[in-house]
Design a protein around this motif. Structure first.
Motif, PDB file in Angstrom:
ATOM      1  N   GLU A 118       0.850  -1.179   0.000  1.00  0.00           N
ATOM      2  CA  GLU A 118       0.000   0.000   0.000  1.00  0.00           C
ATOM      3  C   GLU A 118       0.892   1.238   0.000  1.00  0.00           C
ATOM      4  O   GLU A 118       2.069   1.174   0.358  1.00  0.00           O
ATOM      5  CB  GLU A 118      -0.922   0.013   1.226  1.00  0.00           C
ATOM      6  N   SER A 119       0.321   2.373  -0.383  1.00  0.00           N
ATOM      7  CA  SER A 119       1.098   3.597  -0.569  1.00  0.00           C
ATOM      8  C   SER A 119       1.863   4.013   0.675  1.00  0.00           C
ATOM      9  O   SER A 119       2.991   4.525   0.592  1.00  0.00           O
ATOM     10  CB  SER A 119       0.179   4.739  -1.016  1.00  0.00           C
ATOM     11  N   VAL A 120       1.263   3.823   1.857  1.00  0.00           N
ATOM     12  CA  VAL A 120       1.883   4.288   3.099  1.00  0.00           C
ATOM     13  C   VAL A 120       3.231   3.618   3.366  1.00  0.00           C
ATOM     14  O   VAL A 120       4.080   4.162   4.083  1.00  0.00           O
ATOM     15  CB  VAL A 120       0.923   4.067   4.294  1.00  0.00           C
ATOM     16  N   LYS A 121       3.459   2.457   2.756  1.00  0.00           N
ATOM     17  CA  LYS A 121       4.703   1.726   2.983  1.00  0.00           C
ATOM     18  C   LYS A 121       5.875   2.260   2.154  1.00  0.00           C
ATOM     19  O   LYS A 121       7.024   1.864   2.361  1.00  0.00           O
ATOM     20  CB  LYS A 121       4.508   0.232   2.700  1.00  0.00           C
ATOM     21  N   GLY A 122       5.604   3.125   1.193  1.00  0.00           N
ATOM     22  CA  GLY A 122       6.685   3.789   0.466  1.00  0.00           C
ATOM     23  C   GLY A 122       7.484   2.901  -0.461  1.00  0.00           C
ATOM     24  O   GLY A 122       8.646   3.217  -0.770  1.00  0.00           O
ATOM     25  N   TYR A 123       6.900   1.827  -0.953  1.00  0.00           N
ATOM     26  CA  TYR A 123       7.669   0.920  -1.803  1.00  0.00           C
ATOM     27  C   TYR A 123       7.973   1.517  -3.171  1.00  0.00           C
ATOM     28  O   TYR A 123       8.988   1.180  -3.785  1.00  0.00           O
ATOM     29  CB  TYR A 123       6.918  -0.411  -1.971  1.00  0.00           C
TER      30      TYR A 123
ATOM     31  N   LEU B  72      -1.303  -2.651  -4.428  1.00  0.00           N
ATOM     32  CA  LEU B  72      -0.293  -2.090  -5.326  1.00  0.00           C
ATOM     33  C   LEU B  72       0.628  -3.146  -5.945  1.00  0.00           C
ATOM     34  O   LEU B  72       1.578  -2.790  -6.640  1.00  0.00           O
ATOM     35  CB  LEU B  72       0.567  -1.066  -4.577  1.00  0.00           C
ATOM     36  N   GLU B  73       0.345  -4.409  -5.717  1.00  0.00           N
ATOM     37  CA  GLU B  73       1.281  -5.446  -6.181  1.00  0.00           C
ATOM     38  C   GLU B  73       1.526  -5.362  -7.690  1.00  0.00           C
ATOM     39  O   GLU B  73       2.687  -5.389  -8.144  1.00  0.00           O
ATOM     40  CB  GLU B  73       0.761  -6.836  -5.808  1.00  0.00           C
ATOM     41  N   ALA B  74       0.472  -5.269  -8.477  1.00  0.00           N
ATOM     42  CA  ALA B  74       0.638  -5.213  -9.936  1.00  0.00           C
ATOM     43  C   ALA B  74       1.415  -3.963 -10.340  1.00  0.00           C
ATOM     44  O   ALA B  74       2.294  -4.017 -11.219  1.00  0.00           O
ATOM     45  CB  ALA B  74      -0.725  -5.236 -10.627  1.00  0.00           C
ATOM     46  N   ALA B  75       1.122  -2.834  -9.693  1.00  0.00           N
ATOM     47  CA  ALA B  75       1.808  -1.580 -10.019  1.00  0.00           C
ATOM     48  C   ALA B  75       3.287  -1.654  -9.662  1.00  0.00           C
ATOM     49  O   ALA B  75       4.145  -1.136 -10.387  1.00  0.00           O
ATOM     50  CB  ALA B  75       1.141  -0.421  -9.285  1.00  0.00           C
ATOM     51  N   LEU B  76       3.601  -2.311  -8.550  1.00  0.00           N
ATOM     52  CA  LEU B  76       5.002  -2.442  -8.148  1.00  0.00           C
ATOM     53  C   LEU B  76       5.764  -3.333  -9.127  1.00  0.00           C
ATOM     54  O   LEU B  76       6.910  -3.047  -9.486  1.00  0.00           O
ATOM     55  CB  LEU B  76       5.084  -3.014  -6.728  1.00  0.00           C
ATOM     56  N   LYS B  77       5.131  -4.396  -9.563  1.00  0.00           N
ATOM     57  CA  LYS B  77       5.771  -5.278 -10.542  1.00  0.00           C
ATOM     58  C   LYS B  77       6.027  -4.530 -11.849  1.00  0.00           C
ATOM     59  O   LYS B  77       7.080  -4.689 -12.472  1.00  0.00           O
ATOM     60  CB  LYS B  77       4.891  -6.505 -10.791  1.00  0.00           C
ATOM     61  N   GLU B  78       5.072  -3.706 -12.242  1.00  0.00           N
ATOM     62  CA  GLU B  78       5.235  -2.931 -13.471  1.00  0.00           C
ATOM     63  C   GLU B  78       6.351  -1.902 -13.311  1.00  0.00           C
ATOM     64  O   GLU B  78       7.127  -1.664 -14.243  1.00  0.00           O
ATOM     65  CB  GLU B  78       3.918  -2.226 -13.815  1.00  0.00           C
ATOM     66  N   LYS B  79       6.463  -1.324 -12.133  1.00  0.00           N
ATOM     67  CA  LYS B  79       7.520  -0.341 -11.881  1.00  0.00           C
ATOM     68  C   LYS B  79       8.893  -1.004 -11.925  1.00  0.00           C
ATOM     69  O   LYS B  79       9.852  -0.444 -12.476  1.00  0.00           O
ATOM     70  CB  LYS B  79       7.287   0.330 -10.530  1.00  0.00           C
ATOM     71  N   ILE B  80       9.002  -2.173 -11.350  1.00  0.00           N
ATOM     72  CA  ILE B  80      10.263  -2.930 -11.382  1.00  0.00           C
ATOM     73  C   ILE B  80      10.643  -3.226 -12.837  1.00  0.00           C
ATOM     74  O   ILE B  80      11.809  -3.096 -13.235  1.00  0.00           O
ATOM     75  CB  ILE B  80      10.129  -4.225 -10.571  1.00  0.00           C
ATOM     76  N   LYS B  81       9.642  -3.594 -13.629  1.00  0.00           N
ATOM     77  CA  LYS B  81       9.872  -3.876 -15.050  1.00  0.00           C
ATOM     78  C   LYS B  81      10.324  -2.622 -15.783  1.00  0.00           C
ATOM     79  O   LYS B  81      11.299  -2.653 -16.563  1.00  0.00           O
ATOM     80  CB  LYS B  81       8.590  -4.424 -15.673  1.00  0.00           C
ATOM     81  N   SER B  82       9.644  -1.496 -15.549  1.00  0.00           N
ATOM     82  CA  SER B  82       9.969  -0.259 -16.263  1.00  0.00           C
ATOM     83  C   SER B  82      11.349   0.272 -15.889  1.00  0.00           C
ATOM     84  O   SER B  82      11.996   0.952 -16.697  1.00  0.00           O
ATOM     85  CB  SER B  82       8.911   0.806 -15.974  1.00  0.00           C
ATOM     86  N   LYS B  83      11.804  -0.038 -14.677  1.00  0.00           N
ATOM     87  CA  LYS B  83      13.117   0.408 -14.213  1.00  0.00           C
ATOM     88  C   LYS B  83      14.221  -0.608 -14.543  1.00  0.00           C
ATOM     89  O   LYS B  83      15.384  -0.397 -14.171  1.00  0.00           O
ATOM     90  CB  LYS B  83      13.092   0.641 -12.703  1.00  0.00           C
ATOM     91  N   ASN B  84      13.831  -1.714 -15.186  1.00  0.00           N
ATOM     92  CA  ASN B  84      14.789  -2.764 -15.547  1.00  0.00           C
ATOM     93  C   ASN B  84      15.537  -3.283 -14.317  1.00  0.00           C
ATOM     94  O   ASN B  84      16.763  -3.387 -14.300  1.00  0.00           O
ATOM     95  CB  ASN B  84      15.787  -2.250 -16.598  1.00  0.00           C
ATOM     96  N   LEU B  85      14.746  -3.638 -13.289  1.00  0.00           N
ATOM     97  CA  LEU B  85      15.325  -4.120 -12.026  1.00  0.00           C
ATOM     98  C   LEU B  85      14.986  -5.585 -11.765  1.00  0.00           C
ATOM     99  O   LEU B  85      14.966  -6.034 -10.614  1.00  0.00           O
ATOM    100  CB  LEU B  85      14.829  -3.252 -10.862  1.00  0.00           C
ATOM    101  N   PHE B  86      14.723  -6.334 -12.825  1.00  0.00           N
ATOM    102  CA  PHE B  86      14.375  -7.742 -12.665  1.00  0.00           C
ATOM    103  C   PHE B  86      15.449  -8.523 -11.923  1.00  0.00           C
ATOM    104  O   PHE B  86      15.163  -9.405 -11.116  1.00  0.00           O
ATOM    105  CB  PHE B  86      14.151  -8.397 -14.039  1.00  0.00           C
ATOM    106  N   ASP B  87      16.710  -8.215 -12.202  1.00  0.00           N
ATOM    107  CA  ASP B  87      17.804  -8.954 -11.575  1.00  0.00           C
ATOM    108  C   ASP B  87      18.046  -8.525 -10.130  1.00  0.00           C
ATOM    109  O   ASP B  87      18.652  -9.261  -9.353  1.00  0.00           O
ATOM    110  CB  ASP B  87      19.104  -8.751 -12.370  1.00  0.00           C
TER     111      ASP B  87
ATOM    112  N   SER C  58      10.703   1.565   4.343  1.00  0.00           N
ATOM    113  CA  SER C  58      10.624   2.811   3.570  1.00  0.00           C
ATOM    114  C   SER C  58       9.320   3.566   3.834  1.00  0.00           C
ATOM    115  O   SER C  58       8.946   4.451   3.074  1.00  0.00           O
ATOM    116  CB  SER C  58      10.721   2.490   2.070  1.00  0.00           C
ATOM    117  N   SER C  59       8.633   3.257   4.920  1.00  0.00           N
ATOM    118  CA  SER C  59       7.286   3.761   5.183  1.00  0.00           C
ATOM    119  C   SER C  59       7.232   5.279   5.371  1.00  0.00           C
ATOM    120  O   SER C  59       8.157   5.890   5.893  1.00  0.00           O
ATOM    121  CB  SER C  59       6.713   3.097   6.429  1.00  0.00           C
ATOM    122  N   TYR C  60       6.098   5.842   4.978  1.00  0.00           N
ATOM    123  CA  TYR C  60       5.795   7.236   5.270  1.00  0.00           C
ATOM    124  C   TYR C  60       5.281   7.374   6.703  1.00  0.00           C
ATOM    125  O   TYR C  60       5.467   8.421   7.332  1.00  0.00           O
ATOM    126  CB  TYR C  60       4.753   7.777   4.294  1.00  0.00           C
TER     127      TYR C  60
END
Length: 374
Positions: free
Chosen positions: A211-216, A243-258, A282-284
């Motif tokens: 969730e957003s409050v966790k600052g991931y 936010l799980e799907a959004a976080l996975k997409e962000k990891i993909k867009s940042k090329n951080l799979f490894d 990393s929480s707010y």
């Protein structure tokens, strides 16, 4: 023997639920006749709670389409019906003490259900100023304050939360601070379980609701920046949420799979945390982070933003890094850790000293004194 009702909305995987399970496991059941009521059956801690005390839920585990429809109807009605009706129809019974173990819905039902000639206690796990999520359950802050006026005692899980609560709502004379109960022996035992973790680079873990409050989102951005600067690391993210799907997409867009894995909810997150070089929060906003306290108990260095309870968890010991709660400060804290690997041993040593203070008996004594007060 005093009869005690504990009402908690869920027994799922959150920090408050973990602490509640620890409390029910260790509280003296020869002194208290305990009943636990929750909305749903068959969640993470349900079976363990059932094996120790009386248990009741609004709905039973879903076994058919008809049951699923019925359960949804019951839950929907419980959110809209007057609190007194919910208290009488879904919870029932008469008790010497009624405890709402979490702010929000549980507090609303117990606090606004009318006079029942019993002692009422409310547990507060969140910073009501920096993370006022529970206001929406009451409509506004005025409604929430009016509800808390119906309680005899209010328990805050950290001194920071107590100060925040008093600043917003008052009731200083009603408030007691009871830090979360940490089952150190169980954690250490579970941490010894084998698991597949990266061994070629500095290894971080984090765990919590997605969730957003966790600052991931900002944590991923920070790690992307560090990768661009030539740093090597691995991070396992444990949890589940909207936010799980959004976080996975962000990891993909940042090329951080490894570099970053989302490994979902883990029944035993300790086996991963215990093998990491540091746990990152990393929480707010937090209340009293159970998983940060558990990391300290395992002598795993913590890198965390400044939230409620963090300084109390660390005590006078340098158990890692507490940085200001902004993106740049968190970036600098992680970078400092990567640049100074020798600090890990120092942090772990400090944690081994601090962990001696995480006494179950000490915290239970405070809880039982609270229950015994007339």
């Amino acid at each position: 023997m005093k009869s005690v009702l504990f009402f908690i909305e869920a027994l799922s995987s959150g920090g408050a639920e973990t602490v509640f399970n620890n409390l029910i496991r260790y509280i003296d059941k020869t002194k208290y006749d305990i009943t636990v009521v929750t909305e749903r059956d068959k969640e993470l801690f349900t079976d363990e709670i059932k094996s120790q005390v009386k248990f009741k839920s609004f709905v039973k585990a879903e076994r058919s389409k008809a049951r699923d429809i019925f359960n949804k109807t019951v839950i929907k009605s419980s959110l809209k019906a007057p609190e007194k009706i919910i208290r009488n129809f879904y919870i029932g019974g008469k008790y010497d003490i009624e405890v709402a173990f979490c702010e929000g819905y549980s507090t609303k039902i117990i606090g606004n259900s009318g006079s029942r000639n019993c002692k009422k206690i409310a547990w507060v796990h969140t910073d009501v100023i920096n993370n006022p999520w529970s206001e929406r359950i009451f409509g506004d802050a005025k409604g929430e304050k009016e509800c808390y006026s119906n309680f005899d005692k209010i328990v805050c899980v950290s001194e920071t939360i107590r100060q925040s609560f008093i600043k917003k709502y008052g009731f200083a004379d009603k408030i007691t601070v009871v830090p979360n109960i940490i089952d150190t022996e169980k954690i250490i035992l579970l941490s010894r379980e084998a698991c597949n973790t990266p061994a070629d680079h500095p290894y971080f873990t984090t765990a919590g609701r997605f969730e957003s409050v966790k600052g991931y989102e900002r944590l991923i951005d920070i790690l992307s920046k560090l990768k661009q600067e030539g740093y090597f690391f691995r991070l396992d993210m444990m949890g589940e949420g909207t936010l799980e799907a959004a976080l996975k997409e962000k990891i993909k867009s940042k090329n951080l799979f490894d570099e970053i894995r989302i490994i979902g909810f883990q029944n035993n997150p300790y086996k991963y945390i215990a093998k990491s070089d540091a746990f990152i929060c990393s929480s707010y906003a937090e209340g009293y982070s159970t998983v940060v306290a558990e990391s300290v108990a395992m002598n795993i260095p913590v890198i965390t933003t400044l939230c409620s309870g963090m300084k109390e968890i660390f005590g006078q010991n340098q158990c890692g890094i507490i940085c200001e709660n902004n993106d740049d400060a968190l970036y600098k804290a992680i970078k400092y850790f990567l640049d100074n690997p020798q600090k890990k041993e120092c942090y772990s040593h400090e944690e081994s000293i601090r962990a001696r203070e995480f006494s179950i008996s000490k915290q239970l004594n405070v809880v039982e004194k609270l229950l015994d007060e007339e």
